[in-house]
Design a protein around this motif. Structure first.
Motif, short mmCIF file in Angstrom:
data_model
loop_
_atom_site.label_atom_id
_atom_site.label_comp_id
_atom_site.label_asym_id
_atom_site.label_seq_id
_atom_site.Cartn_x
_atom_site.Cartn_y
_atom_site.Cartn_z
N TYR A 32 55.94 39.39 42.82
CA TYR A 32 56.72 38.44 43.59
C TYR A 32 57.61 39.13 44.62
O TYR A 32 58.01 40.28 44.43
N ASP A 33 57.96 38.39 45.65
CA ASP A 33 59.05 38.73 46.57
C ASP A 33 59.96 37.51 46.54
O ASP A 33 59.66 36.49 47.16
N GLY A 34 61.01 37.59 45.75
CA GLY A 34 61.84 36.42 45.53
C GLY A 34 61.01 35.38 44.80
O GLY A 34 60.35 35.68 43.81
N PRO A 35 60.98 34.14 45.29
CA PRO A 35 60.21 33.09 44.62
C PRO A 35 58.72 33.08 44.98
O PRO A 35 57.95 32.33 44.39
N LEU A 36 58.30 33.93 45.92
CA LEU A 36 56.93 33.88 46.44
C LEU A 36 56.01 34.87 45.74
O LEU A 36 56.35 36.04 45.59
N VAL A 37 54.85 34.41 45.34
CA VAL A 37 53.83 35.31 44.78
C VAL A 37 53.26 36.13 45.93
O VAL A 37 52.79 35.59 46.93
N THR A 38 53.31 37.46 45.81
CA THR A 38 52.77 38.33 46.86
C THR A 38 51.45 38.95 46.48
O THR A 38 50.69 39.36 47.35
N SER A 39 51.16 39.06 45.17
CA SER A 39 49.85 39.55 44.76
C SER A 39 49.50 39.01 43.38
O SER A 39 50.36 38.71 42.57
N LEU A 40 48.20 38.91 43.16
CA LEU A 40 47.66 38.45 41.90
C LEU A 40 46.49 39.36 41.57
O LEU A 40 45.50 39.41 42.32
N GLU A 41 46.62 40.12 40.49
CA GLU A 41 45.56 41.02 40.07
C GLU A 41 44.85 40.40 38.87
O GLU A 41 45.50 39.95 37.92
N GLN A 42 43.54 40.37 38.93
CA GLN A 42 42.73 39.85 37.84
C GLN A 42 41.88 40.98 37.30
O GLN A 42 41.22 41.68 38.07
N ASP A 55 55.45 34.14 56.44
CA ASP A 55 56.29 34.35 57.61
C ASP A 55 57.75 34.03 57.25
O ASP A 55 58.06 33.75 56.09
N ALA A 56 58.63 34.07 58.23
CA ALA A 56 60.06 33.87 57.98
C ALA A 56 60.38 32.46 57.50
O ALA A 56 61.42 32.23 56.88
N THR A 57 59.49 31.50 57.76
CA THR A 57 59.73 30.13 57.31
C THR A 57 59.02 29.83 55.98
O THR A 57 58.88 28.68 55.60
N ILE A 58 58.55 30.87 55.32
CA ILE A 58 57.89 30.79 54.02
C ILE A 58 56.56 30.03 54.09
O ILE A 58 56.12 29.42 53.14
N GLN A 59 55.93 30.05 55.23
CA GLN A 59 54.57 29.52 55.37
C GLN A 59 53.59 30.65 55.06
O GLN A 59 53.82 31.80 55.43
N LEU A 60 52.49 30.33 54.38
CA LEU A 60 51.48 31.35 54.12
C LEU A 60 50.92 31.85 55.45
O LEU A 60 50.48 31.07 56.28
N LYS A 61 51.01 33.14 55.67
CA LYS A 61 50.59 33.74 56.94
C LYS A 61 49.28 34.52 56.78
O LYS A 61 48.46 34.56 57.68
N SER A 62 49.07 35.14 55.60
CA SER A 62 47.85 35.91 55.39
C SER A 62 47.45 35.87 53.92
O SER A 62 48.27 35.66 53.04
N PHE A 63 46.16 36.08 53.72
CA PHE A 63 45.58 36.10 52.39
C PHE A 63 44.59 37.24 52.36
O PHE A 63 43.70 37.31 53.21
N GLY A 64 44.73 38.17 51.43
CA GLY A 64 43.83 39.31 51.34
C GLY A 64 43.03 39.27 50.05
O GLY A 64 43.52 38.82 49.02
N TYR A 65 41.81 39.74 50.12
CA TYR A 65 40.92 39.80 48.98
C TYR A 65 40.01 40.99 49.16
O TYR A 65 40.00 41.61 50.23
N VAL A 66 39.21 41.32 48.15
CA VAL A 66 38.46 42.56 48.15
C VAL A 66 37.54 42.71 49.36
O VAL A 66 37.37 43.80 49.88
N SER A 67 36.94 41.65 49.83
CA SER A 67 35.98 41.79 50.93
C SER A 67 36.56 41.44 52.29
O SER A 67 35.83 41.40 53.26
#
Length: 99
Positions: A32-42, A55-67
């Motif tokens: 987490y970064d404060g209340p926001l989930v920043t990574s999830l490892e399975q 982003d600064a307004t807490i909108q999802l800006k990017s999503f990363g995955y293995v591929s």
């Protein structure tokens, strides 16, 4: 917690945030970064690392995955107006990516 499939163990971080969920040899690990989930490892039957950027307004800006990764653009009212996906190439560290 007991389920018909086996025991599920919930480990909490400070307050009420879940840090890890474990069932047998499989687990989900949250960061987490404060209340926001920043990574999830399975790990277990499937292994993956998902990352989330905001982003600064807490909108999802990017999503990363293995591929690859995806970047999002939102209007002032939060409406999704853009989506760009970037695929990662197969590498020695990720040899099993689909072609």
């Amino acid at each position: 917690m007991k389920t018909p499939e086996g025991d599920v163990v919930l480990d909490y971080l400070c307050s009420s945030k879940i840090g890890t969920i474990t069932m047998g040899t499989e687990f989900l690990n949250f960061e987490y970064d404060g209340p926001l989930v920043t990574s999830l490892e399975q790990a277990g039957e499937l292994n993956a690392l998902l990352t989330f950027g905001y982003d600064a307004t807490i909108q999802l800006k990017s999503f990363g995955y293995v591929s690859g990764s995806a970047n999002f653009s939102c209007a002032v009212d939060g409406l999704l107006i853009g989506f760009i996906e970037r695929n990662r190439a197969r590498t020695a560290s990720h040899p099993n990516l689909p072609e």
